[in-house]
Write an enzyme that holds these catalytic residues in place. Structure first.
Site, PDB file in Angstrom:
ATOM      1  N   LYS A 116       0.830  -1.198   0.000  1.00 17.11           N
ATOM      2  CA  LYS A 116       0.000   0.000   0.000  1.00 17.11           C
ATOM      3  C   LYS A 116       0.870   1.257   0.000  1.00 17.11           C
ATOM      4  O   LYS A 116       0.531   2.261  -0.616  1.00 17.11           O
ATOM      5  CB  LYS A 116      -0.950  -0.026   1.188  1.00 17.11           C
ATOM      6  CG  LYS A 116      -1.897  -1.216   1.099  1.00 17.11           C
ATOM      7  CD  LYS A 116      -3.076  -1.099   2.019  1.00 17.11           C
ATOM      8  CE  LYS A 116      -3.753  -2.446   2.203  1.00 17.11           C
ATOM      9  NZ  LYS A 116      -4.273  -3.028   0.957  1.00 17.11           N
ATOM     10  N   GLU A 199      -3.714   6.176   7.416  1.00 18.08           N
ATOM     11  CA  GLU A 199      -4.579   6.994   6.559  1.00 18.08           C
ATOM     12  C   GLU A 199      -5.630   7.665   7.426  1.00 18.08           C
ATOM     13  O   GLU A 199      -5.983   7.158   8.492  1.00 18.08           O
ATOM     14  CB  GLU A 199      -5.299   6.119   5.519  1.00 18.08           C
ATOM     15  CG  GLU A 199      -4.429   5.680   4.376  1.00 18.08           C
ATOM     16  CD  GLU A 199      -5.153   4.764   3.393  1.00 18.08           C
ATOM     17  OE1 GLU A 199      -6.374   4.537   3.547  1.00 18.08           O
ATOM     18  OE2 GLU A 199      -4.482   4.298   2.467  1.00 18.08           O
ATOM     19  N   LYS A 200      -6.150   8.758   6.939  1.00 18.30           N
ATOM     20  CA  LYS A 200      -7.328   9.351   7.559  1.00 18.30           C
ATOM     21  C   LYS A 200      -8.428   8.300   7.479  1.00 18.30           C
ATOM     22  O   LYS A 200      -8.603   7.668   6.438  1.00 18.30           O
ATOM     23  CB  LYS A 200      -7.721  10.606   6.777  1.00 18.30           C
ATOM     24  CG  LYS A 200      -9.041  11.202   7.162  1.00 18.30           C
ATOM     25  CD  LYS A 200      -8.823  12.364   8.122  1.00 18.30           C
ATOM     26  CE  LYS A 200     -10.137  12.780   8.758  1.00 18.30           C
ATOM     27  NZ  LYS A 200     -10.051  12.858  10.222  1.00 18.30           N
ATOM     28  N   HIS A 207     -17.023   2.646  -2.358  1.00 16.31           N
ATOM     29  CA  HIS A 207     -15.841   1.990  -2.918  1.00 16.31           C
ATOM     30  C   HIS A 207     -16.103   1.856  -4.420  1.00 16.31           C
ATOM     31  O   HIS A 207     -17.033   1.182  -4.832  1.00 16.31           O
ATOM     32  CB  HIS A 207     -15.657   0.609  -2.272  1.00 16.31           C
ATOM     33  CG  HIS A 207     -14.564  -0.218  -2.885  1.00 16.31           C
ATOM     34  ND1 HIS A 207     -13.466  -0.655  -2.180  1.00 16.31           N
ATOM     35  CD2 HIS A 207     -14.413  -0.686  -4.141  1.00 16.31           C
ATOM     36  CE1 HIS A 207     -12.675  -1.356  -2.985  1.00 16.31           C
ATOM     37  NE2 HIS A 207     -13.237  -1.395  -4.186  1.00 16.31           N
ATOM     38  N   ARG A 290      -4.004  -8.269 -10.295  1.00 16.78           N
ATOM     39  CA  ARG A 290      -4.505  -9.624 -10.574  1.00 16.78           C
ATOM     40  C   ARG A 290      -5.941  -9.510 -11.062  1.00 16.78           C
ATOM     41  O   ARG A 290      -6.499  -8.431 -11.078  1.00 16.78           O
ATOM     42  CB  ARG A 290      -4.486 -10.441  -9.286  1.00 16.78           C
ATOM     43  CG  ARG A 290      -5.301  -9.744  -8.187  1.00 16.78           C
ATOM     44  CD  ARG A 290      -5.486 -10.599  -6.961  1.00 16.78           C
ATOM     45  NE  ARG A 290      -5.874  -9.838  -5.795  1.00 16.78           N
ATOM     46  CZ  ARG A 290      -7.112  -9.522  -5.464  1.00 16.78           C
ATOM     47  NH1 ARG A 290      -8.116  -9.883  -6.234  1.00 16.78           N
ATOM     48  NH2 ARG A 290      -7.372  -8.819  -4.389  1.00 16.78           N
ATOM     49  N   VAL A 293     -12.353 -11.051  -7.963  1.00 17.26           N
ATOM     50  CA  VAL A 293     -13.575 -11.841  -7.833  1.00 17.26           C
ATOM     51  C   VAL A 293     -14.683 -11.249  -8.725  1.00 17.26           C
ATOM     52  O   VAL A 293     -15.365 -11.953  -9.459  1.00 17.26           O
ATOM     53  CB  VAL A 293     -14.041 -11.869  -6.362  1.00 17.26           C
ATOM     54  CG1 VAL A 293     -15.370 -12.589  -6.230  1.00 17.26           C
ATOM     55  CG2 VAL A 293     -12.989 -12.516  -5.469  1.00 17.26           C
ATOM     56  N   ARG A 336     -22.102 -12.234  -4.285  1.00  6.14           N
ATOM     57  CA  ARG A 336     -21.196 -13.328  -3.890  1.00  6.14           C
ATOM     58  C   ARG A 336     -21.986 -14.296  -3.021  1.00  6.14           C
ATOM     59  O   ARG A 336     -22.469 -13.907  -1.951  1.00  6.14           O
ATOM     60  CB  ARG A 336     -20.015 -12.784  -3.087  1.00  6.14           C
ATOM     61  CG  ARG A 336     -19.133 -11.845  -3.878  1.00  6.14           C
ATOM     62  CD  ARG A 336     -17.843 -11.586  -3.115  1.00  6.14           C
ATOM     63  NE  ARG A 336     -17.053 -10.550  -3.762  1.00  6.14           N
ATOM     64  CZ  ARG A 336     -15.768 -10.329  -3.524  1.00  6.14           C
ATOM     65  NH1 ARG A 336     -15.132 -11.071  -2.627  1.00  6.14           N
ATOM     66  NH2 ARG A 336     -15.113  -9.377  -4.139  1.00  6.14           N
TER      67      ARG A 336
END
Ligand code: ADP
Ligand code: ADP
Ligand code: MG
Length: 445
Positions: A116, A199-200, A207, A290, A293, A336
Site C-alpha cells: 500500500k 490513513e485518515k 468503494h 490480478r 472476484v 457473492r
C-alpha cells in the site's frame, strides 16, 4: 499460443479459468489440496496434481510443489487466479527463472504496486489523489506526529495487507501507541511484513474501482468501473457496473486509473481501488495486480473475456483493443454466494450441500464450483459461487437479480442469499444511495 497451462488456485476461479482455456484450445492442469480432491475444477481439468494437505501454506502456497507440478506436466504458463500466489512477485520471479510464464503483471509491476505504501507513492507521482496519510511508519513517535497532522480518527493499515484484513481504527491519541504495536505485530504474523501505514479514517464513502488492461508497452485501456460499496468487515458482498456516479466524475476517475497504470507500464489485467466521499472527492487506495472476484460484472457489460485477455497478453500476443473498441452496455450486478450465516455475524458455514439448483434464463450467469453432494471444506474462504445478472438498466437488473436469487436453491449450509433478497428490496439500495456502512445503517446489521 500456449498448449497447456497450470492453474494454481481452487474453487470458482479455477473453474472460471478452465472454461476460457478450453474455449481457447488450451489444455489445463489444476493443482489441489487433499481437501479439494472431489472439487469440480479437479474433475473438469485435463490433468490434476495434488500439491499437499488442506492447509494453504502447505498446498496452494507451496511454491516448490506448484512449480514441480508445472514442470512435471509440461505446463508452459501458470494462472494464479486471485488470493494465494497471485500477488507474490517472488513467485512470479521464480516462474520466470524456471522458464514458465506467469499469467499476470511483471514482477516489477507487482513490486512497485504490491504494497500500500508503494501504491500511494506511485499514485502521488502520477497526480492521482490518495487518502491523506503516510508512507511506512517506523516508530510510535512518528505515528503520533502523523496522526496529529491528519486528525483523528485514523486508520492503521498493514502495507502488505489484503482481503480486508490488517486494518485498525484509532479514534484517540490514547489508543495509538498500543494500537500501533499491535498492528505491527499482526501485520508481521499475517502478512510476514510488519510495515504499517496510516490513513485518515473516512466514516462514510463509496468503494469504486477501475478495471484496466495494459500491454506492458504503455498502452492501457479501461473496461469501466465497478461500485463495490456493499461490504461486511471490509469485504465485498455485492458489486455492480457501471457505478451510479455522474458521467463527468466517472470519466475523471477512469482517466485517473488509466494514468496511474500507464505510469508503471502496466502489463495484464489490474484493478485500481478508490474511495469516494459524498462530495465526489475520490482517493486512490490500492491497486490489485490480478484478476478480481468481481471481474464478471465488467465482462457482462463489455462482452470481453478478461481471462482470455490475460492469457493472450502473457503469451505475447499483445492487447489488440483500443479504448474505442470497448463498448459498455447496460447494467450488471454480482452477488457473492457465501456459505455463512448473516444472522450470526456472517459466521462461516462449511459442510455438505445436499442439493443445489442455480438460476437460469436471460441475462443470468453463475460461476460456481458447487454441485449436489459437494462438501465445502472448512479450510478456505466461504465463497461458494457468484450469481451475476445483466439487463439494460439498473432497475431491470435489480429485478432480474431478485428473481434469480429466488430461483436459486442451496440446501444444507446457511448462505447469504436471503440477505441479498432483502437488499434487492431496500429502497436506499434501489435508489443507489449506498455507502460502505450500508449494512449497518440501512439493514440494521
Ligand atoms: P479485494 O478483497 O482485495 O478487494 P477480492 O475480493 O477480489 O479483492 O479478493 C479476492 C480474495 O483474495 C479475497 O476474498 C481474499 O480472501 C483474498 N486475498 C486478497 N489479498 C490477500 C492477501 N494479501 N492475503 C490473504 N488473502 C488475500
Ligand atoms: P485490502 O487490501 O484489504 O483490500 P484496502 O486498502 O483495499 O485493503 O481496503 C479495503 C476496505 O477497507 C475498503 O474497501 C474500505 O471499505 C476500507 N477502507 C480502506 N481504507 C479506508 C480508509 N482510509 N477509511 C475508511 N475505510 C477504509
Ligand atoms: Mg482492496
Amino acid at each position: 499460443m500456449f498448449k497447456k497451462i497450470l492453474i494454481a488456485n481452487r474453487g470458482e476461479i479455477a473453474l472460471r479459468i478452465i472454461r476460457t482455456a478450453r474455449e481457447m484450445g488450451i489444455k489445463t492442469v489444476v493443482v489441489y489440496s487433499t481437501a479439494d480432491e472431489k472439487s469440480l475444477p479437479v474433475l473438469l481439468a485435463d490433468e490434476s496434481v495434488c500439491v499437499g494437505p488442506p492447509a494453504s501454506n502447505q498446498s496452494y502456497l507451496n511454491v516448490q510443489n506448484i512449480l514441480s507440478a508445472a514442470l512435471m506436466t509440461g505446463a508452459e504458463a501458470i494462472h494464479p487466479g486471485y488470493g494465494f500466489m497471485s500477488e507474490n512477485p517472488d513467485f512470479a520471479e521464480m516462474c520466470r527463472e524456471h522458464g514458465i510464464v506467469f499469467i499476470g503483471p511483471t514482477p516489477e509491476n507487482m513490486h512497485a504496486l504490491g504494497s500500500k505504501a508503494g501504491g500511494r507513492a506511485i499514485a502521488t507521482a502520477a497526480n492521482v489523489p490518495v487518502v491523506p496519510g503516510t508512507g511506512v511508519l517506523d516508530s510510535v513517535e512518528e505515528a503520533l506526529a502523523a496522526a496529529k497532522q491528519i486528525g483523528y480518527p485514523v486508520l492503521l493499515k498493514a502495507s502488505a495487507g489484503g482481503g480486508g484484513r490488517g486494518q485498525k481504527v484509532i479514534r484517540t491519541q490514547d489508543e495509538l501507541a498500543k494500537g500501533f504495536n499491535q498492528a505491527q505485530e499482526e501485520a508481521r504474523l499475517y502478512f510476514g511484513d510488519p510495515a504499517i501505514i496510516m490513513e485518515k479514517f473516512l466514516e462514510e464513502f463509496r468503494h469504486v474501482e477501475v478495471q484496466v488492461v495494459g500491454d506492458g508497452k504503455g498502452h492501457v485501456i479501461h473496461v469501466g468501473e465497478r461500485d463495490c460499496s456493499i461490504q461486511r468487515r471490509n469485504q465485498k458482498l455485492i458489486e455492480e457496473a457501471p457505478s451510479t456516479l455522474p458521467e463527468s466524475l466517472r470519466q475523471e476517475l477512469l482517466a485517473a486509473g488509466v494514468r496511474l497504470a500507464v505510469s508503471v507500464n502496466y502489463t495484464g489485467a489490474g484493478t485500481l481501488e478508490f474511495i469516494m466521499d459524498r462530495d465526489g472527492n475520490y482517493y486512490f487506495m490500492e491497486m490489485n495486480t490480478r484478476i478480481q472476484v468481481e471481474h464478471c460484472v465488467s465482462e457482462m457489460i463489455s462482452g470481453l473475456d478478461l481471462i482470455r485477455l490475460q492469457i493472450e497478453i502473457a503469451a505475447g500476443l499483445g492487447l489488440n483493443l483500443t479504448q474505442d473498441d470497448v463498448k459498455l452496455h447496460g447494467h450488471a450486478i454480482e452477488c457473492r454466494l457465501n456459505a455463512e450465516d448473516p444472522d450470526k455475524d456472517f459466521r462461516p458455514a462449511a459442510g455438505k450441500i445436499d442439493d443445489v439448483h442455480f438460476a437460469g434464463g436471460p441475462g443470468v450467469r453463475v460461476d460456481s464450483h458447487c454441485y449436489s453432494g459437494y462438501v465445502i471444506p472448512p479450510h478456505y474462504d466461504s465463497l461458494i459461487g457468484k450469481l451475476i445478472v445483466h439487463h439494460d438498466t439498473r432497475e431491470k437488473a435489480i429485478e432480474r437479480m431478485k428473481r434469480s436469487l429466488q430461483e436459486t436453491v442451496i440446501q444444507g449450509p446457511k448462505t447469504t442469499i436471503p440477505l441479498y433478497i432483502r437488499i434487492m428490496d431496500n429502497p436506499f439500495y434501489r435508489r443507489g444511495a449506498v455507502m460502505t456502512n450500508f449494512l449497518k445503517t440501512r439493514m440494521e446489521m
